[in-house]
Design a protein around this motif. Sequence first.
Motif, short mmCIF file in Angstrom:
data_model
loop_
_atom_site.label_atom_id
_atom_site.label_comp_id
_atom_site.label_asym_id
_atom_site.label_seq_id
_atom_site.Cartn_x
_atom_site.Cartn_y
_atom_site.Cartn_z
N LEU A 280 -35.85 -5.92 -16.85
CA LEU A 280 -35.20 -5.69 -15.56
C LEU A 280 -36.21 -5.67 -14.42
N THR A 281 -37.41 -5.18 -14.69
CA THR A 281 -38.46 -5.21 -13.65
C THR A 281 -38.87 -6.64 -13.32
N ASP A 282 -39.03 -7.46 -14.35
CA ASP A 282 -39.36 -8.88 -14.11
C ASP A 282 -38.23 -9.58 -13.35
N LEU A 283 -37.00 -9.23 -13.66
CA LEU A 283 -35.87 -9.83 -12.96
C LEU A 283 -35.83 -9.37 -11.50
N ALA A 284 -36.18 -8.11 -11.26
CA ALA A 284 -36.22 -7.61 -9.88
C ALA A 284 -37.31 -8.30 -9.06
N LYS A 285 -38.41 -8.67 -9.70
CA LYS A 285 -39.47 -9.38 -8.99
C LYS A 285 -39.02 -10.78 -8.57
N GLN A 286 -38.12 -11.37 -9.34
CA GLN A 286 -37.64 -12.71 -9.03
C GLN A 286 -36.50 -12.70 -8.01
N ARG A 287 -35.81 -11.57 -7.89
CA ARG A 287 -34.65 -11.50 -7.00
C ARG A 287 -34.84 -10.33 -6.04
N THR A 288 -35.74 -10.52 -5.12
CA THR A 288 -36.08 -9.45 -4.18
C THR A 288 -35.08 -9.31 -3.05
N ARG A 289 -34.28 -10.34 -2.78
CA ARG A 289 -33.35 -10.29 -1.65
C ARG A 289 -31.90 -10.39 -2.09
N GLU A 290 -31.64 -10.17 -3.34
CA GLU A 290 -30.26 -10.26 -3.84
C GLU A 290 -30.11 -9.28 -4.99
N THR A 291 -28.87 -9.15 -5.43
CA THR A 291 -28.60 -8.27 -6.56
C THR A 291 -29.09 -8.92 -7.86
N LEU A 292 -29.29 -8.08 -8.86
CA LEU A 292 -29.77 -8.61 -10.14
C LEU A 292 -28.72 -9.47 -10.81
N PHE A 293 -27.45 -9.07 -10.73
CA PHE A 293 -26.37 -9.78 -11.40
C PHE A 293 -25.17 -9.85 -10.46
N PRO A 294 -24.30 -10.82 -10.67
CA PRO A 294 -23.03 -10.82 -9.93
C PRO A 294 -22.22 -9.57 -10.24
N SER A 295 -21.23 -9.31 -9.42
CA SER A 295 -20.49 -8.05 -9.53
C SER A 295 -19.77 -7.91 -10.87
N ASP A 296 -19.17 -8.99 -11.38
CA ASP A 296 -18.45 -8.88 -12.65
C ASP A 296 -19.41 -8.66 -13.82
N VAL A 297 -20.54 -9.36 -13.81
CA VAL A 297 -21.54 -9.17 -14.87
C VAL A 297 -22.15 -7.77 -14.78
N ALA A 298 -22.44 -7.33 -13.56
CA ALA A 298 -23.04 -6.00 -13.38
C ALA A 298 -22.10 -4.91 -13.86
#
Length: 433
Positions: A280-298
């Motif tokens: 999740l930390t690596d994913l946050a580094k790649q998506r600094t200006r958006e959410t990690l997942f779409p709303s339905d997936v989240a």
Amino acid sequence: MSVPPRTGKGLDVQKALKRRGLPDPLTTLVRRGREPTVVQTVRSTLAAVIAYVVALWLSKEPAPLTAPLTALLVVQVTLYSTLTTGIRRVNSVVAGVLIAIGFSVLVGLTWWSLGLIILSSLVIGRFVRVGEFVPEVAISAMLVLGVTRVAETSWDRVLETLIGAVVGLLFNVLLVPPVWVQPAGEAIEDLARRMRGLLEDIAEQISGHTPVAEAAARLHRARRLDHDIVEVDAALRQAEDSLRLNPRVKEGVLHRVVLRTGLDTLEISAVVLRVATRTLTDLAKQRTRETLFPSDVAASLQEVFTHLARAVESFAVVITSQVTANAEQAETRLAEELATARTTRDHAAGLLLHQVLEHPRQWQLHGALLAEIDRILDELDIQKRTQRLVEELDRHTRRHHDRRSVLATLRRHLRRRDHRGGGSTEPSRRTLS
């Protein structure tokens, strides 16, 4: 004569405490008095006092302090550790006393003789095979040399040491030390609560935008679980030792196996959880200006982590509770949480697959997160836990059977040897007759 009921301020205070949800002071005092730490403190104190009294009767010294010192060193928190380490402790104390006797006869206590006695004690301690108690050789030598420097009374220190050792050993044999299963169970439950808190934080924050610093903080919390596991392992080792050779425990092997396999499962789950926070930390580094997942997936992943958090806590209750209604209820809750988590995980996997087909960004991180969820679900599985318990119990039974087989073979060999020896002497008797 009947005891009159309590009235007045004492009863009013007790009722007020109950209304506020506070424990009764007397009940709290009694409960704390039964804790293993309190019991061990009282046992060590009594053993030291008894050793001192016995030494006053048998020794010529007016203050035989070596006896209670040795008793404190010998009285351990478990009977198993007393029997396994008591001999080495006695050996270290006796070696230190003998070294102090020699120095008191030759030079006495000065600044340079103190350094020399410490050096000699540490070197000699390596040769007398006292194991991890080498520093106690020097400690005993310094204490004895500081108490007395009279050569005529130095040998009384050896007698005091033996008195303290005998009292300490008999104290642990006759008055069996407490069982430390409850503190180990509380440590396991505390570890599970910390893991649940981390999983719940992930579930709460996975639906929105996650800053890199916040994700890194969760990763740091997951890494700190390793230190918690080390402390829990130490508490569990003490509990395992307290169950060995303890006549008050009927099913010590079962308790040891259940707690040990349960901690192994939580340890593996904690490692996988740490890897998941890294993902999740690596994913946050790649998506600094958006959410990690779409709303339905989240939403699906949030439900998965919520059920995982509850499953971890239920698993801890299952392994720390005895065969009671609470354990059965916890096992039922664990099965329900795992089943719901698997169903929700499959739904989230389908949504992630659809998203990856449209936008294949960081698809490897999505797959890694699902794999880590699968590993935690697999570790907490009830059937796998039962299979692991059966394997550990079978392994222990085989080891016990092998030891008994070796002893039985040795006895048969000795009997055949005695029989052959008796047969060889019989003809000589007939010849003489």
